[in-house]
Motif scaffolding. Structure first.
Motif, PDB file in Angstrom:
ATOM      1  N   GLN A 235       0.812  -1.210   0.000  1.00 35.50           N
ATOM      2  CA  GLN A 235       0.000   0.000   0.000  1.00 35.50           C
ATOM      3  C   GLN A 235       0.850   1.267   0.000  1.00 35.50           C
ATOM      4  N   CYS A 236       2.170   1.099   0.145  1.00 32.93           N
ATOM      5  CA  CYS A 236       3.075   2.250   0.067  1.00 32.93           C
ATOM      6  C   CYS A 236       3.197   2.790  -1.353  1.00 32.93           C
ATOM      7  N   ASP A 237       2.842   1.987  -2.343  1.00 36.20           N
ATOM      8  CA  ASP A 237       2.979   2.439  -3.730  1.00 36.20           C
ATOM      9  C   ASP A 237       2.179   3.718  -3.959  1.00 36.20           C
ATOM     10  N   ALA A 238       0.959   3.744  -3.457  1.00 37.01           N
ATOM     11  CA  ALA A 238       0.124   4.925  -3.645  1.00 37.01           C
ATOM     12  C   ALA A 238       0.673   6.117  -2.874  1.00 37.01           C
ATOM     13  N   ILE A 239       1.278   5.857  -1.712  1.00 35.27           N
ATOM     14  CA  ILE A 239       1.873   6.941  -0.930  1.00 35.27           C
ATOM     15  C   ILE A 239       3.070   7.522  -1.671  1.00 35.27           C
ATOM     16  N   ALA A 240       3.875   6.654  -2.260  1.00 36.29           N
ATOM     17  CA  ALA A 240       5.041   7.128  -3.028  1.00 36.29           C
ATOM     18  C   ALA A 240       4.608   8.030  -4.169  1.00 36.29           C
ATOM     19  N   ALA A 241       3.502   7.699  -4.807  1.00 33.28           N
ATOM     20  CA  ALA A 241       3.019   8.504  -5.926  1.00 33.28           C
ATOM     21  C   ALA A 241       2.591   9.899  -5.472  1.00 33.28           C
ATOM     22  N   MET A 242       2.213  10.028  -4.196  1.00 32.99           N
ATOM     23  CA  MET A 242       1.786  11.326  -3.663  1.00 32.99           C
ATOM     24  C   MET A 242       2.967  12.214  -3.283  1.00 32.99           C
ATOM     25  N   SER A 243       4.139  11.636  -3.110  1.00 33.04           N
ATOM     26  CA  SER A 243       5.252  12.351  -2.495  1.00 33.04           C
ATOM     27  C   SER A 243       5.730  13.559  -3.292  1.00 33.04           C
ATOM     28  N   ARG A 244       5.504  13.562  -4.600  1.00 32.36           N
ATOM     29  CA  ARG A 244       5.961  14.688  -5.407  1.00 32.36           C
ATOM     30  C   ARG A 244       4.828  15.662  -5.753  1.00 32.36           C
ATOM     31  N   GLN A 245       3.681  15.487  -5.125  1.00 30.70           N
ATOM     32  CA  GLN A 245       2.528  16.318  -5.451  1.00 30.70           C
ATOM     33  C   GLN A 245       2.517  17.644  -4.715  1.00 30.70           C
ATOM     34  N   VAL A 246       3.415  17.830  -3.754  1.00 36.77           N
ATOM     35  CA  VAL A 246       3.483  19.097  -3.033  1.00 36.77           C
ATOM     36  C   VAL A 246       3.957  20.197  -3.987  1.00 36.77           C
ATOM     37  N   GLU A 247       3.287  21.316  -3.972  1.00 32.52           N
ATOM     38  CA  GLU A 247       3.647  22.422  -4.860  1.00 32.52           C
ATOM     39  C   GLU A 247       5.106  22.826  -4.641  1.00 32.52           C
ATOM     40  N   GLY A 248       5.846  22.929  -5.724  1.00 34.10           N
ATOM     41  CA  GLY A 248       7.244  23.321  -5.653  1.00 34.10           C
ATOM     42  C   GLY A 248       8.204  22.164  -5.499  1.00 34.10           C
ATOM     43  N   ALA A 249       7.717  20.968  -5.210  1.00 37.28           N
ATOM     44  CA  ALA A 249       8.584  19.808  -5.031  1.00 37.28           C
ATOM     45  C   ALA A 249       9.045  19.259  -6.379  1.00 37.28           C
ATOM     46  N   LEU A 250      10.313  18.954  -6.467  1.00 31.30           N
ATOM     47  CA  LEU A 250      10.878  18.324  -7.659  1.00 31.30           C
ATOM     48  C   LEU A 250      11.182  16.854  -7.435  1.00 31.30           C
ATOM     49  N   CYS A 251      11.247  16.456  -6.172  1.00 28.79           N
ATOM     50  CA  CYS A 251      11.535  15.057  -5.869  1.00 28.79           C
ATOM     51  C   CYS A 251      10.790  14.643  -4.614  1.00 28.79           C
ATOM     52  N   GLY A 252      10.141  13.501  -4.682  1.00 27.06           N
ATOM     53  CA  GLY A 252       9.493  12.903  -3.515  1.00 27.06           C
ATOM     54  C   GLY A 252      10.210  11.623  -3.143  1.00 27.06           C
ATOM     55  N   ILE A 253      10.580  11.497  -1.887  1.00 22.61           N
ATOM     56  CA  ILE A 253      11.258  10.305  -1.378  1.00 22.61           C
ATOM     57  C   ILE A 253      10.330   9.598  -0.397  1.00 22.61           C
ATOM     58  N   THR A 254      10.109   8.335  -0.593  1.00 23.40           N
ATOM     59  CA  THR A 254       9.394   7.531   0.388  1.00 23.40           C
ATOM     60  C   THR A 254      10.328   6.437   0.878  1.00 23.40           C
ATOM     61  N   MET A 255      10.599   6.449   2.181  1.00 23.49           N
ATOM     62  CA  MET A 255      11.448   5.433   2.800  1.00 23.49           C
ATOM     63  C   MET A 255      10.556   4.411   3.490  1.00 23.49           C
ATOM     64  N   LYS A 256      10.601   3.178   3.020  1.00 29.80           N
ATOM     65  CA  LYS A 256       9.807   2.115   3.632  1.00 29.80           C
ATOM     66  C   LYS A 256      10.745   1.160   4.362  1.00 29.80           C
ATOM     67  N   GLU A 257      10.566   1.044   5.665  1.00 28.31           N
ATOM     68  CA  GLU A 257      11.400   0.123   6.440  1.00 28.31           C
ATOM     69  C   GLU A 257      11.086  -1.309   6.052  1.00 28.31           C
ATOM     70  N   LYS A 258      12.132  -2.099   5.861  1.00 21.75           N
ATOM     71  CA  LYS A 258      11.943  -3.498   5.487  1.00 21.75           C
ATOM     72  C   LYS A 258      11.876  -4.368   6.739  1.00 21.75           C
ATOM     73  N   PRO A 259      11.130  -5.470   6.690  1.00 24.70           N
ATOM     74  CA  PRO A 259      10.970  -6.321   7.885  1.00 24.70           C
ATOM     75  C   PRO A 259      12.302  -6.773   8.474  1.00 24.70           C
ATOM     76  N   GLN A 260      13.275  -7.030   7.624  1.00 27.34           N
ATOM     77  CA  GLN A 260      14.566  -7.530   8.086  1.00 27.34           C
ATOM     78  C   GLN A 260      15.541  -6.413   8.432  1.00 27.34           C
ATOM     79  N   GLY A 261      15.078  -5.163   8.311  1.00 27.37           N
ATOM     80  CA  GLY A 261      15.935  -4.017   8.580  1.00 27.37           C
ATOM     81  C   GLY A 261      16.351  -3.332   7.304  1.00 27.37           C
TER      82      GLY A 261
END
Length: 316
Positions: A235-261
Motif C-alpha cells: 500500500q506504500c505504492d500509492a503513498i510514493a506517488a503522492m510524495s511529489r505532489q506538493v507544490e514546488g517539489a521536484l523530488c518525492g522520497i518515500t522510505m519504507k522500512e523493510k521487515p529484516q531491517g
C-alpha cells in the motif's frame, strides 16, 4: 545479447514448457505482462506458468482468474519487466542465472538474460508486449487485453505521467475495444483503498520532512506504523506517488522500512531530476520519473543524508 522483435517472436513460437518470472514487490505492469504472456502461450498450445517470489497483493486477483498452475518442468524461462536478476527476489537464487529471454522497458536493464528485447522509450512493458502480440498475429482476448491494460495504466499513472506517450493512449483505447474492463481496473487501481491505507497515510504525512528549500519531500513508513495501522507494504505504492505532489517539489522520497531491517527508497521526480540516475548510486534503478533502491547498511539518517546529498548535486 540484445535482439529484435523478429527474434523474440521466433523464440516465443519455438519455446515449450515456459516459466514466466515477474519482479519482487509486484506491480500491475510486471503481473499484467506475465499473465498476458502466459495466456497467449497457452492459447498457442504450450504449457506456461507465471510466478512471483512475493505474495501478490489481493487487488490483482482478477488477473489470475481461470489461470490455474500447470504441472511441468520448465524448459524455457522468460522474465517480463525485470531490469535486474536481483529484482527477482526469492526467485533469483533459483532462476537468476537461467533466464533465456527478458522483455523489458527499463533503460537500466543490466543484461542478465541470455537474450534481451528492450524498448527503453516505452511507458510500460505492457506496451512492448502488445506490439509483440500484434506482430505475432495472436488473438488478444478480453482477458489478455485486461492484463495488458492493467500494466499500461498502472505504469503511466492512469495515463497521467510523462511516460504516457500518444502511443500509450492509442493502445489503451485499442485494448478497451478488445475487451479490457478499463472502468473497473481504473477504479480498483487508483480509486479504491482500504481504511488501513488511510490510517497509514495519516501517520506518514504527519512525519513529512522537507529539504532543499522545499524542492525535496521525504516520507517515512516504519514497521511499527504497519503494525499499528494493519496496512500492508504494497500500500506504500500509492503513498510514493503522492510524495511529489506538493507544490514546488521536484523530488518525492518515500522510505519504507523493510521487515529484516534497512529501507527501500521509492523516488518520484519532476524535471530536471532523473530518479533512475539517483537510485543507481544505491544499486537500484527504474525510470527517469520513478525509480527505487535498497539501503541495507547505515542508520536511517545516514542513508537519507546520502540520498539528499545526491539530489542536491543533481539540482546544482
Amino acid at each position: 545479447m540484445n535482439i529484435d522483435m523478429k527474434r523474440v517472436i521466433e523464440l516465443l513460437n519455438g519455446a515449450e514448457d515456459v516459466l514466466i518470472l515477474t519482479h519482487k514487490n509486484p506491480d500491475g505492469d510486471t503481473l499484467g505482462c506475465g499473465v498476458a504472456l502466459c495466456r497467449v502461450l497457452r492459447a498457442l498450445g504450450k504449457r506456461a506458468n507465471v510466478i512471483n517470489g512475493d505474495v501478490v497483493p489481493k487487488r490483482y486477483n482478477y488477473l489470475f482468474e481461470n489461470l490455474e498452475p500447470q504441472d511441468f518442468e520448465p524448459e524455457y524461462i522468460v522474465a517480463v519487466d525485470v531490469a535486474d536478476n536481483k529484482l527477482l527476489g526469492k526467485l533469483d537464487e533459483l532462476y537468476g542465472d537461467k533466464v533465456d529471454l527478458c522483455i523489458d522497458h527499463h533503460g537500466t536493464n543490466v543484461g542478465y538474460a541470455k537474450e534481451l528485447y528492450l524498448c527503453a522509450d516505452d511507458g510500460a512493458a505492457a506496451l512492448t508486449l502488445f506490439r509483440i502480440f500484434k506482430e505475432m498475429g495472436v488473438e488478444i482476448t478480453p482477458d489478455v487485453a485486461t492484463a495488458l491494460y492493467t500494466g499500461l495504466s498502472t505504469d503511466t499513472g492512469c495515463f497521467r505521467y510523462s511516460n504516457a506517450s500518444s502511443e500509450c493512449y492509442r493502445v489503451g483505447a485499442e485494448l478497451i475495444d478488445l475487451g479490457a474492463d478499463n472502468a473497473n481496473i481504473n477504479a480498483l487501481m487508483f480509486e479504491t483503498k482500504p481504511m488501513e491505507y488511510f490510517n497509514l497515510l495519516s501517520e506518514t504525512l504527519s512525519g513529512m520532512r522537507t529539504f532543499c528549500d522545499g524542492k525535496v519531500i521525504a516520507l517515512k513508513v516504519t514497521n511499527e506504523m504497519f503494525a499499528r495501522t494493519g496496512a500492508t507494504p504494497d500500500q506504500c505504492d500509492a503513498i510514493a506517488a503522492m510524495s511529489r505532489q506538493v507544490e514546488g517539489a521536484l523530488c518525492g522520497i518515500t522510505m519504507k522500512e523493510k521487515p529484516q531491517g534497512g529501507f527501500k527508497f521509492s523516488l518520484r521526480t519532476h524535471e530536471p531530476l532523473d530518479a533512475a540516475k539517483i537510485c543507481s548510486a544505491f544499486g537500484g534503478g527504474g525510470h527517469m520519473r520513478a525509480a527505487g533502491c535498497d539501503a541495507d547498511a547505515g542508520t536511517e539518517e545516514d542513508v537519507l543524508s546520502k540520498m539528499i546529498a545526491l539530489i542536491e548535486t543533481e539540482l546544482k
